[in-house]
Design an enzyme around this catalytic site. Structure first.
Site, mmCIF file in Angstrom:
data_model
loop_
_atom_site.group_PDB
_atom_site.id
_atom_site.type_symbol
_atom_site.label_atom_id
_atom_site.label_comp_id
_atom_site.label_asym_id
_atom_site.label_seq_id
_atom_site.Cartn_x
_atom_site.Cartn_y
_atom_site.Cartn_z
ATOM 1 N N THR A 1 -2.221 2.026 -7.951
ATOM 2 C CA THR A 1 -3.369 2.673 -8.599
ATOM 3 C C THR A 1 -2.895 3.621 -9.690
ATOM 4 O O THR A 1 -3.465 3.653 -10.786
ATOM 5 C CB THR A 1 -4.204 3.434 -7.552
ATOM 6 O OG1 THR A 1 -4.632 2.514 -6.541
ATOM 7 C CG2 THR A 1 -5.415 4.090 -8.196
ATOM 8 N N GLU B 1 0.396 -6.905 3.201
ATOM 9 C CA GLU B 1 0.265 -6.001 4.337
ATOM 10 C C GLU B 1 0.772 -6.663 5.612
ATOM 11 O O GLU B 1 0.360 -7.781 5.949
ATOM 12 C CB GLU B 1 -1.192 -5.556 4.527
ATOM 13 C CG GLU B 1 -1.677 -4.669 3.386
ATOM 14 C CD GLU B 1 -3.047 -4.075 3.670
ATOM 15 O OE1 GLU B 1 -3.715 -4.533 4.615
ATOM 16 O OE2 GLU B 1 -3.454 -3.149 2.940
ATOM 17 N N SER C 1 0.846 -1.185 0.000
ATOM 18 C CA SER C 1 0.000 0.000 0.000
ATOM 19 C C SER C 1 0.885 1.240 0.000
ATOM 20 O O SER C 1 1.797 1.376 0.801
ATOM 21 C CB SER C 1 -0.882 0.002 1.249
ATOM 22 O OG SER C 1 -1.649 1.171 1.310
ATOM 23 N N GLY C 2 0.622 2.131 -0.971
ATOM 24 C CA GLY C 2 1.436 3.339 -1.099
ATOM 25 C C GLY C 2 2.568 3.210 -2.083
ATOM 26 O O GLY C 2 3.345 4.154 -2.259
ATOM 27 N N SER D 1 -5.173 5.276 -0.729
ATOM 28 C CA SER D 1 -4.989 3.825 -0.719
ATOM 29 C C SER D 1 -6.260 3.112 -1.194
ATOM 30 O O SER D 1 -7.367 3.419 -0.730
ATOM 31 C CB SER D 1 -4.645 3.363 0.706
ATOM 32 O OG SER D 1 -4.550 1.961 0.763
ATOM 33 N N SER D 2 -6.100 2.171 -2.128
ATOM 34 C CA SER D 2 -7.245 1.368 -2.574
ATOM 35 C C SER D 2 -7.585 0.358 -1.478
ATOM 36 O O SER D 2 -6.766 -0.480 -1.114
ATOM 37 C CB SER D 2 -6.908 0.621 -3.870
ATOM 38 O OG SER D 2 -6.615 1.526 -4.898
ATOM 39 N N ASN E 1 -0.501 5.741 2.764
ATOM 40 C CA ASN E 1 -0.895 6.209 1.438
ATOM 41 C C ASN E 1 -2.102 7.122 1.589
ATOM 42 O O ASN E 1 -3.073 6.765 2.254
ATOM 43 C CB ASN E 1 -1.236 5.003 0.551
ATOM 44 C CG ASN E 1 -1.486 5.404 -0.889
ATOM 45 O OD1 ASN E 1 -1.419 6.570 -1.235
ATOM 46 N ND2 ASN E 1 -1.793 4.426 -1.724
ATOM 47 N N GLY F 1 -1.612 -4.695 -1.933
ATOM 48 C CA GLY F 1 -0.330 -5.366 -1.784
ATOM 49 C C GLY F 1 -0.249 -6.104 -0.465
ATOM 50 O O GLY F 1 -1.155 -6.070 0.366
#
Length: 1073
Positions: A113, A390, A108-109, A161-162, A158, A388
């Protein structure tokens, strides 16, 4: 033929392809990434895999020019870029009819995206054009802002973040033009709706709605802008620097319109978002019943009431659903009360389900708009943007599911990478060497095995009757998974973890491919159950809101299903299985995203963080897989084109097949045979050192060639310059010699002509002297003869001739002197030069008269028509009053303005102006003299071509309208007063009330204009102007004498009018100075 440059090898910063890194160690791998990152090279290859480092800032590498640069270019032809991978995938799909998938993974980050957006924007830019195609492209691109608003949130890692997984299949026709797409979403993190970790936010749409919606919209949704009014919104990170929620809300609304949402659909979506916020504000209080059971009651029903109004639900129905739970078993129904904790659980469960189902509906609705309309077979490019791996301090059920998905993606990555490598070797006829690698299938089996996998045991525990808790689930894991090499727990049968204090009693640890992750079992059972009480589903179904009914179909009493709904883990496992099957049918393309630091700051490269990501992404292993056989491969044509200068036999042109040329080249360079192999269309180089040897030789050869080219060029340039100088010298010398000969010839000719001219000049001078002598002698002789003949006449005529000559000379001198002393051209200039002689009196006077007339004519010729009319009026006034009325001299310098009141512009006199049809020639204020007392009353005096109009000054009311044909004469005095009488013809219609005795400051102008109008009219008699110091005025039936006398000094300088008797008005006029 021009040589094609390969930017991977020319002017490299570090190594563009990690396969060529020498030596290959973890330190050199990280050092190469850091070196490229420091020079803004954020993309690096591992074969066909793209490593992308998040720069945390905008870089000028995504311009339209960059798109054109990478369009239809070989993957290795230019420096590493995400556009190269997107172009390779698109061309493979378009030209080779291979379905593609682009797998984007990372923490994440890390920029997943953004990477997916760049891929989609590149494909949109390079595919076909046209109105319908552009519409499809725009809809596909605009689906991103909508899904980001509802599915993305700010986290500690992020800002965008998605919080869901997205897989989009973009469908193309045979030409490569997009036809539509299908989006699949995976595991929205709906727990974020009701609770967010410290430093994080809820989903973007809540903040965007409150910040960007108009006041009218918020009023309709019963919301306020203040974030602190809503329990579900965390306040510590409500605003994020760099995020403009208000502008993003407008972007989302515009994107929804482009995708195809109707206005009522957008309003319904916003109503559900508002309902979720209102739902979070509902709070409960305990209440004891008479049977000793605790139940809950809603504290403040205002938020409940507003929520029910938004969704069209009866308040009592929803209130009961929060207080009671009905359990159905076959033919029996049992209703139990909910305590406060259960009521809060029910509220949060409803909020999470409401939002997650709304998100699923949005995805379905977008799919309806962007799906391909044609029924023919489509080419497909899939883009996977999924969370991603985590590893948090506190990892729960969501992290477990996310990491399971990443295990599956890693598994398919290894399988597809090895399969692609193997297929290329077989295709090229190269012997395949088996490659040893870590297969994470054992970890996937630990999680997803249908018999004793963690997910299967979690489902079994959730479905088991009796008391089920997170602790019983952990006990079951400790029993069944104790011996698994990737499972760790302190309470398992495996005694080696009993004293591991880093492993709490209520946790278990799994050794993933990315590293060990500690999971806390608290909440696993509840989150897997994902229960929503049937009473709440039925209450939602009863809502008078079309969208709510679609979201809760199980609430329909007619379709009651007593079966337990599938668990969250089961659903996600099935979705992942479908996704993996889908990916297996497509040609994979990989983008591995890495974040360089945890601070979201540019120019910072944290080696330990990058190293950790590189390890769990298996990047080093990926490089070793690519290098296990052959580190580098290249088609024969570009290989020969690049290295042909290293061998005399292939330089400068090879006329045979490219493969034979490469074979000659490698033999000539004495490269060991074990270092390379010949495929059907490519040469395979085993060790990067061999490639670098070729590059070093090529670099040295290029330097030698450059020196040779410079030498030849400089020699050619010098020779060309010398030949040009030589040619120029010959031309210049020949022209100079020609010029010198011509010049000498001219000089000789000039000298000859000079001598001849001197001789001729002497002869001409002598001849001229002779002629002059003859002429002089003849003149003297003729003079003598004439004098002798006319001597007798000289004395008689000499005096007369001298007189005439003298007179002519005086006249000539007079005229020339007069010319230089003429006065100015002004007609009023009365100066004139004095006469020099008395006999010129008549001529002098006549010339003065002629000059004045000529000067006046010149002056008049400059007049415009308007100015001419003014002077004509002034001239007429002069004829009427000059030397007749003492007031006239003071009026000469005053211009005749005419309309002193500006009747047409003054709104006060608008009614009067409309009543007078004709053009107003004069408008002024006059005093109408009263015969009774001699005092004046102000009146408006208007003069047109046909009438004299008198009106009241204050009201503008019409008092009298006298046609000019009814005027007999105008009488005035010879003094400086402004009195005048308008005498009317006897028997006329206007004479009934008698004559008018008036006083005006502009008497001269008024009488002049009256006289001028009467004289210009052909059908009227000329108006008489009487200038008398005593005249009669007809007042109705009586005649009154108006007498003007000189006033005494004690009366002052003002004109006064007094009545002496019934027949006499005496006007006292001050004496003029």
């Amino acid at each position: 033929m021009m040589e094609v440059k390969t930017s991977l090898l020319d002017n490299m910063i570090g190594v563009g392809d990690m396969v060529l890194l020498e030596p290959l160690t973890e330190d050199s791998f990280l050092e190469n990434l850091k070196k490229r990152f420091d020079h803004n090279e954020i993309y690096t290859y591992i074969g066909s895999v793209v490593i992308s480092l998040n720069p945390y800032r905008s870089l000028p590498i995504y311009t339209p020019d960059k798109v054109e640069e990478y369009r239809n270019r070989n993957f290795y032809e230019l420096s590493p870029h995400i556009y190269a991978l997107a172009d390779e995938a698109y061309r493979s799909l378009r030209d080779q009819d291979k379905d593609q998938c682009i797998l984007i993974t990372g923490e994440s980050g890390a920029g997943k995206t953004e990477a997916s957006k760049l891929v989609m924007s590149y494909v949109a830019a390079v595919c076909g054009k046209g109105q319908e195609v552009n519409k499809v492209k725009e809809q596909l691109l605009q689906s991103n802002p909508v899904l980001e608003a509802f599915g993305n949130a700010k986290t500690v890692r992020n800002d965008n973040s998605s919080r869901f997984g997205k897989y989009m299949d973009i469908e193309f026709d045979f030409k490569g033009d997009p036809l539509g797409g299908v989006i699949s979403n995976y595991l929205l993190e709906k727990s974020r709706v009701v609770k967010q970790p410290r430093g994080e936010r809820n989903f973007h749409i809540f903040y965007q709605l409150l910040s960007g919606a108009s006041d009218d919209t918020l009023k309709k949704l019963k919301l306020e802008r203040d974030f602190s009014k809503y329990n579900y919104l965390s306040l510590d990170s409500a605003t994020v620097s760099g995020l403009d929620d208000a502008a993003n809300f407008r972007t989302v609304r515009n994107a929804m319109q482009i995708v195809g949402f109707m206005e009522d659909e957008m309003q319904s979506v916003l109503e559900l978002v508002a309902a979720v916020l209102k739902l979070g504000n509902i709070e409960f209080k305990p209440e004891s019943r008479c049977n000793g059971m605790d139940e809950s009651r809603i504290k403040d029903k205002n938020d409940l009431k507003e929520m029910c109004e938004l969704l069209g639900i009866e308040q009592s129905v929803l209130e009961r659903a929060f207080s009671y739970r009905t359990v159905e078993a076959k033919m029996e129904k049992v209703s139990t009360t909910l305590n406060v904790a259960q009521a809060y659980y029910a509220r949060d469960a409803l909020a999470k389900n409401l939002y997650s189902r709304l998100f699923s509906w949005l995805v379905t609705r977008i799919n309806e708009s962007i799906k391909a309309q044609a029924k023919t077979r489509h080419k497909v490019m899939g883009v996977l943007d999924i969370y991603g791996f985590e590893i948090f301090e506190d990892n729960s059920f969501e992290q477990f599911i996310i990491n399971y998905c990443n295990e599956k993606l890693q598994q398919i990555f290894i399988e597809l990478t090895l399969r692609e490598e193997q297929e290329e070797y077989i295709r090229e006829g190269i012997e395949w060497t088996n490659i040893e690698y870590f297969n994470n299938a054992v970890i996937c089996d630990l999680i997803e095995n249908n018999q004793n996998g963690i997910l299967a045991m979690l489902d079994e525990e959730c479905l088991r009757p009796g008391t089920v808790t997170d602790e019983t689930f952990l006990d079951k894991l400790n029993t069944i998974c104790a011996d698994h090499q990737h499972f760790e727990s302190r309470l398992s049968k495996n005694s080696k973890f009993l004293n591991d204090h880093s492993l709490p009693h209520n946790c278990f640890r799994i050794q993933h491919y990315a590293g060990k992750v500690l999971y806390r079992v608290e909440g696993f059972v509840d989150k897997n159950n994902d229960l929503l009480y049937r009473d709440l589903s039925q209450a939602m179904y009863k809502a008078n809101h079309s969208l709510i009914k679609q979201l809760f179909p199980e609430g329909n009493p007619v379709k009651v299903n007593l079966k337990r709904p599938p668990t969250a883990g089961f659903q996600f496992k099935a979705s992942v299985g479908t996704l993996m099957s889908n990916l297996q049918t497509k040609n994979p393309n990989y983008i591995r995203c890495i974040k360089p630091n945890d601070k979201k700051a540019s120019h910072i490269f944290n080696e330990s963080l990058v190293c950790h990501q590189a390890r769990y992404l298996g990047l080093m292993e990926n490089v070793r897989v690519r290098r296990a056989g052959y580190a580098f491969r290249q088609a024969y044509e570009p290989c020969l084109e690049r290295y042909k200068m290293l061998c005399k036999n292939t330089w400068p042109h090879w006329k045979g097949p490219a493969r034979q040329g490469v074979e000659v080249l490698m033999t000539n360079l004495q490269v060991p045979a074990e270092e390379y192999s010949y495929g059907r269309s490519k040469i395979f180089i085993r060790n990067p050192r061999t490639l670098f040897f070729l590059e070093e030789k090529r670099k040295q050869c290029l330097e030698d060639l450059a020196t040779l080219i410079q030498k030849i060029y400089r020699g050619w340039k010098c020779r060309s310059h010398f030949l040009l100088l030589k040619k120029s010298q010959i031309v210049v010398a020949s022209w100079y010699r020609r010029y010198a000969v011509r010049l000498l010839s001219k000089l000789l000719k000039h000298e000859m002509y000079f001598f001849q001219a001197r001789k001729l000049l002497r002869e001409l001078k002598y001849q001229k002297k002779c002629e002059e002598a003859v002429t002089t002698i003849a003149a003297f002789w003729h003079g003598t003869q004439v004098r002798r003949e006319y001597r007798k006449f000289f004395r008689a005529n000499a005096g007369k001739k001298i007189y005439n000559f003298t007179i002519q000379r005086i006249m000539q001198k007079y005229f020339l002197g007069l010319k230089s002393k003429l006065p100015s051209m002004s007609p009023i200039d009365k100066t004139w030069p004095a006469r020099p002689y008395s006999f010129l009196d008549g001529v002098h006077a006549e010339l003065r008269r002629i000059f004045h007339l000529w000067r006046c004519k010149k002056y008049r010729s400059q007049f415009t028509e308007e100015k001419k009319a003014v002077y004509e009026e002034k001239l007429e006034a002069s004829e009427l009053f000059k030397d007749k009325k003492a007031l006239y001299p003071s009026s000469v310098r005053q211009p005749f303005k005419g309309d002193y009141l500006e009747i047409s512009k003054n709104p006060k006199y608008q009614k009067l102006s409309s009543a007078v049809d004709e053009k107003i020639l004069l408008a002024d204020v006059v005093n109408k003299i009263n015969r009774a007392n001699g005092k004046g009353s102000p009146r408006l005096f208007l003069l047109t071509k046909k009438n004299v109009v008198l009106a009241d000054q204050k009201t503008g009311q019409l008092k009298a309208n006298v046609p000019l044909t009814d005027l007999a004469s105008v009488s005035t005095s010879s003094q400086t007063d402004g009195f005048f009488a308008l005498k009317l013809k006897e028997g006329s219609a206007s004479a009934i009330k008698g004559d008018f005795l008036l006083s005006s400051d502009h008497l001269i102008e008024m009488i002049t204009k009256l006289h001028r109008i009467s004289s210009m009219a052909a059908d009227r008699e000329k108006l008489n102007i009487d200038i008398l110091d005593e005249f009669l005025v007809q007042f109705k039936q009586d005649k009154v004498c108006v007498k003007f006398i000189q006033g005494s000094p004690k009366n002052g300088n003002s004109v006064s009018c007094k009545r002496k008797n019934n027949r006499l008005l005496e006007v006292s006029v001050p004496a003029s100075s």
